[in-house]
Design a protein around this motif. Structure first.
Motif, PDB file in Angstrom:
ATOM      1  N   LEU A  47       0.853  -1.187   0.000  1.00  0.00           N
ATOM      2  CA  LEU A  47       0.000   0.000   0.000  1.00  0.00           C
ATOM      3  C   LEU A  47       0.892   1.241   0.000  1.00  0.00           C
ATOM      4  O   LEU A  47       1.779   1.369   0.854  1.00  0.00           O
ATOM      5  N   LEU A  48       0.680   2.140  -0.955  1.00  0.00           N
ATOM      6  CA  LEU A  48       1.566   3.287  -1.148  1.00  0.00           C
ATOM      7  C   LEU A  48       0.873   4.597  -0.775  1.00  0.00           C
ATOM      8  O   LEU A  48      -0.345   4.683  -0.711  1.00  0.00           O
ATOM      9  N   ASP A  49       1.692   5.625  -0.560  1.00  0.00           N
ATOM     10  CA  ASP A  49       1.236   6.976  -0.247  1.00  0.00           C
ATOM     11  C   ASP A  49       1.866   7.913  -1.268  1.00  0.00           C
ATOM     12  O   ASP A  49       3.044   8.247  -1.174  1.00  0.00           O
ATOM     13  N   ALA A  50       1.078   8.312  -2.258  1.00  0.00           N
ATOM     14  CA  ALA A  50       1.581   9.169  -3.333  1.00  0.00           C
ATOM     15  C   ALA A  50       1.227  10.635  -3.117  1.00  0.00           C
ATOM     16  O   ALA A  50       1.227  11.422  -4.064  1.00  0.00           O
ATOM     17  N   ARG A  51       0.962  11.030  -1.892  1.00  0.00           N
ATOM     18  CA  ARG A  51       0.555  12.404  -1.630  1.00  0.00           C
ATOM     19  C   ARG A  51       1.446  13.093  -0.602  1.00  0.00           C
ATOM     20  O   ARG A  51       1.843  14.240  -0.786  1.00  0.00           O
ATOM     21  N   GLN A  52       1.809  12.420   0.470  1.00  0.00           N
ATOM     22  CA  GLN A  52       2.444  13.058   1.619  1.00  0.00           C
ATOM     23  C   GLN A  52       3.888  13.494   1.370  1.00  0.00           C
ATOM     24  O   GLN A  52       4.344  14.483   1.942  1.00  0.00           O
ATOM     25  N   TYR A  53       4.606  12.785   0.505  1.00  0.00           N
ATOM     26  CA  TYR A  53       6.046  13.029   0.351  1.00  0.00           C
ATOM     27  C   TYR A  53       6.421  13.555  -1.032  1.00  0.00           C
ATOM     28  O   TYR A  53       7.598  13.689  -1.343  1.00  0.00           O
ATOM     29  N   ARG A  54       5.457  13.852  -1.868  1.00  0.00           N
ATOM     30  CA  ARG A  54       5.755  14.193  -3.257  1.00  0.00           C
ATOM     31  C   ARG A  54       6.319  15.595  -3.413  1.00  0.00           C
ATOM     32  O   ARG A  54       6.112  16.485  -2.578  1.00  0.00           O
ATOM     33  N   ASP A  55       7.013  15.784  -4.530  1.00  0.00           N
ATOM     34  CA  ASP A  55       7.416  17.129  -4.947  1.00  0.00           C
ATOM     35  C   ASP A  55       6.205  17.846  -5.540  1.00  0.00           C
ATOM     36  O   ASP A  55       5.270  17.204  -6.039  1.00  0.00           O
ATOM     37  N   PRO A  56       6.209  19.190  -5.510  1.00  0.00           N
ATOM     38  CA  PRO A  56       5.074  19.924  -6.089  1.00  0.00           C
ATOM     39  C   PRO A  56       4.926  19.673  -7.586  1.00  0.00           C
ATOM     40  O   PRO A  56       5.898  19.384  -8.293  1.00  0.00           O
ATOM     41  N   GLN A  57       3.702  19.814  -8.080  1.00  0.00           N
ATOM     42  CA  GLN A  57       3.449  19.722  -9.514  1.00  0.00           C
ATOM     43  C   GLN A  57       4.162  20.876 -10.219  1.00  0.00           C
ATOM     44  O   GLN A  57       4.423  21.930  -9.625  1.00  0.00           O
ATOM     45  N   VAL A  58       4.441  20.687 -11.501  1.00  0.00           N
ATOM     46  CA  VAL A  58       5.113  21.743 -12.264  1.00  0.00           C
ATOM     47  C   VAL A  58       4.249  22.175 -13.436  1.00  0.00           C
ATOM     48  O   VAL A  58       3.439  21.411 -13.958  1.00  0.00           O
ATOM     49  N   CYS A  59       4.410  23.440 -13.815  1.00  0.00           N
ATOM     50  CA  CYS A  59       3.837  24.008 -15.037  1.00  0.00           C
ATOM     51  C   CYS A  59       2.316  23.981 -15.070  1.00  0.00           C
ATOM     52  O   CYS A  59       1.701  23.832 -16.138  1.00  0.00           O
TER      53      CYS A  59
END
Length: 532
Positions: A314-326
């Motif tokens: 089970l993964l967490d793709a929100r808490q540790y991500r870099d900000p979106q670009v462009c």
């Protein structure tokens, strides 16, 4: 003020440690001999299962009236685990505290249980007894189960419909539910809401988040499904704020206006409320508080081994991500980007999972055996060009916006020769079924696994009429539908995976009926989707 000197953090840490059994229980007021109304109005739930334990959850919140002492005191709660629903054969029992610092939620880590076994559980407070829940432990790591039935679901916006999907899911004879994000939404009431909130405002504070979770938890169909079997849980963005990324706030609704104030405080409040309403381990929450200021981190990425049959990551793709670009900002924010116009698009340093979680996942994949390796994560994994014909527009908030990170994951799958990879996702409010490719820009590249990205429980799709054209543009997908709400059921055996897409006729009706939209099979050792 430093984190160590923050009195709120110290109180919360003490409460979390006590709830996890790391400290002696604090003083408490006795529960009333007779409650004026049901204190178990939010039901019961279980989750975070292991081969010898499971987390049991409830929260004391009277259906009418107030808690004793104005809700300022801890309240004792008795719990029981039994082999039978009549509780004539008790296995474990004990007492814990419902703490005011944690909204009088209870997270019992019931241990000493037998592997691969169903149990029943309940709570007592004063003269009140909770509904009976049904839960199970995982098989022993070296066992070879003959079957696992798992449902994957996401996105249950309250105003967009009723929870008939949960009612029908009770008939699926499931071992586990994997919920992949957007349990609540932080928005005020939707235009033309099917059912409305008692209050209309945005969710910002701890009390706001608690109120929104309590509203969702009051739904009888959702309660009944929580009581049916253990849930494996992760979040996406709406548990905090739409499109937030790590420690950076997301869309400042209304557009162009920063309504959130202190985003760090808002995220910490949202994380605490999430823990308070989910069957997560108290020891994990206490660990997060010990290592970080406030409830600023809550580890959700985890591994659940269903014997040698399936490894559930089970993964967490929100808490540790870099900000979106462009992200385009006119006429209002949109996540559709042409990569050729974005210099930062292919920056190899950008990550969706965070470096530490990427390393953890690579280590887990290195241990993959001959069974099924199931990755539960928030969203669509495969590349999706949203612009038919010349040019391309891809979504910067999903894996497409972090293509280097996706490549690192597919390279990990290939390097470790993971045999039976299955990606499960949500978020997009549409059903998408496809093949996991080593290189999505080269259709002839190796197929590494299969993907099932599910529709929503209630949340409406943004443009279902566009799905057919997008499917034709992206040949690694074999099926897509954006019109219907529901969930997926994945049945794993040593020989094959069978996934059934279950959809409602109309999620806006509480009496909605259920039907099968499509069914697919995947044979062991052969990552190829077949329409059943």
């Amino acid at each position: 003020m430093s984190a160590l000197r923050d009195p709120h953090r110290r109180r919360l840490l003490k409460a979390a440690a006590a709830a996890a059994g790391l400290l002696g229980l604090p003083g408490c007021a006795g529960s009333p001999a007779r409650w004026q109304s049901d204190p178990f109005s939010l039901g019961v739930a279980s989750g975070s299962p292991a081969a010898d334990s499971v987390v049991l959850w409830t929260r004391l919140l009277p259906a009418r009236g107030a808690l004793p002492d104005g809700g300022q005191s801890a309240l004792p709660v008795l719990w029981e685990v039994a082999h039978d629903p009549g509780f004539s054969r008790i296995v474990q029992r004990g007492q814990t505290l419902a703490l005011p610092q944690l909204a009088h939620s209870v997270h019992v880590e019931a241990g000493g249980l037998e592997p691969d076994r169903w149990y029943f559980y309940r709570f007592h407070s004063g003269d009140a007894t909770s509904p009976v829940g049904r839960t199970r432990t995982l098989p022993a790591p070296d066992a070879q189960p003959s079957r696992l039935r798992l449902s994957y679901a996401s996105c249950q916006r309250w105003e967009h419909g009723y929870y008939a999907a949960w009612r029908h899911m009770r008939d699926e004879q499931l071992d586990l539910v994997m919920f992949l994000g957007d349990y609540i939404y932080e928005y005020p009431n939707a235009t033309a809401a099917v059912r409305s909130f008692p209050t209309l405002g945005w969710v910002h504070t701890l009390s706001d988040y608690r109120e929104r979770y309590a509203l969702h938890r009051s739904d009888p169909d959702l309660q009944a499904m929580h009581a049916q079997c253990p849930w494996l849980l992760t979040w996406d963005d709406h548990e905090v704020q739409n499109d937030y990324a790590g420690t950076k706030e997301g869309d400042p609704y209304p557009w162009g206006m920063n309504a959130s104030g202190d985003f760090a405080a808002r995220r910490a409040a949202a994380y605490q409320a999430y823990y308070e309403h989910m069957p997560l381990r108290a020891s994990e929450f206490a660990r997060a508080l010990t290592q970080h200021a406030g409830a600023s981190e809550l580890r959700l990425h985890s591994r659940y081994r269903f014997g040698r049959l399936a490894d559930l990551l089970l993964l967490d793709a929100r808490q540790y991500r870099d900000p979106q670009v462009c992200t385009p900002r006119a006429p209002r924010p949109s996540g559709l980007v042409s990569p050729s116009t974005c210099a930062a698009w292919n920056d190899p340093r950008r990550t969706l999972l965070g470096t530490a979680q990427e390393q953890w996942l690579d280590g887990m994949l290195s241990q993959a055996g001959g069974g099924w390796t199931v990755l539960g994560q928030q969203t669509l994994f495969g590349r999706r060009d949203n612009l038919p014909g010349e040019g391309e527009l891809v979504w910067n908030d999903g894996w497409d916006g972090y293509s280097a990170a996706r490549t690192r994951l597919t390279e990990s799958l290939r390097r470790h020769a993971v045999r039976n990879t299955v990606m499960l996702g949500g978020d997009v409010h549409e059903n998408w079924v496809g093949h996991v490719k080593a290189d999505y820009l080269r259709p002839e590249s190796d197929t590494l696994g299969v993907e099932f990205c599910g529709t929503s429980i209630t949340s409406q799709a943004g443009g279902p009429e566009l799905v057919a054209a997008r499917l034709a543009e992206n040949p690694h997908f074999v099926f897509a539908d954006g019109w219907q709400r529901g969930y997926g059921v994945a049945e794993f055996t040593p020989q094959r995976l069978t996934t059934t897409l279950r959809v409602l006729d109309d999620a806006r009706r509480s009496s909605a009926s259920i039907a099968t939209l499509a069914r697919f099979t995947v044979e062991d050792g052969r990552p190829r989707l077949e329409r059943a």
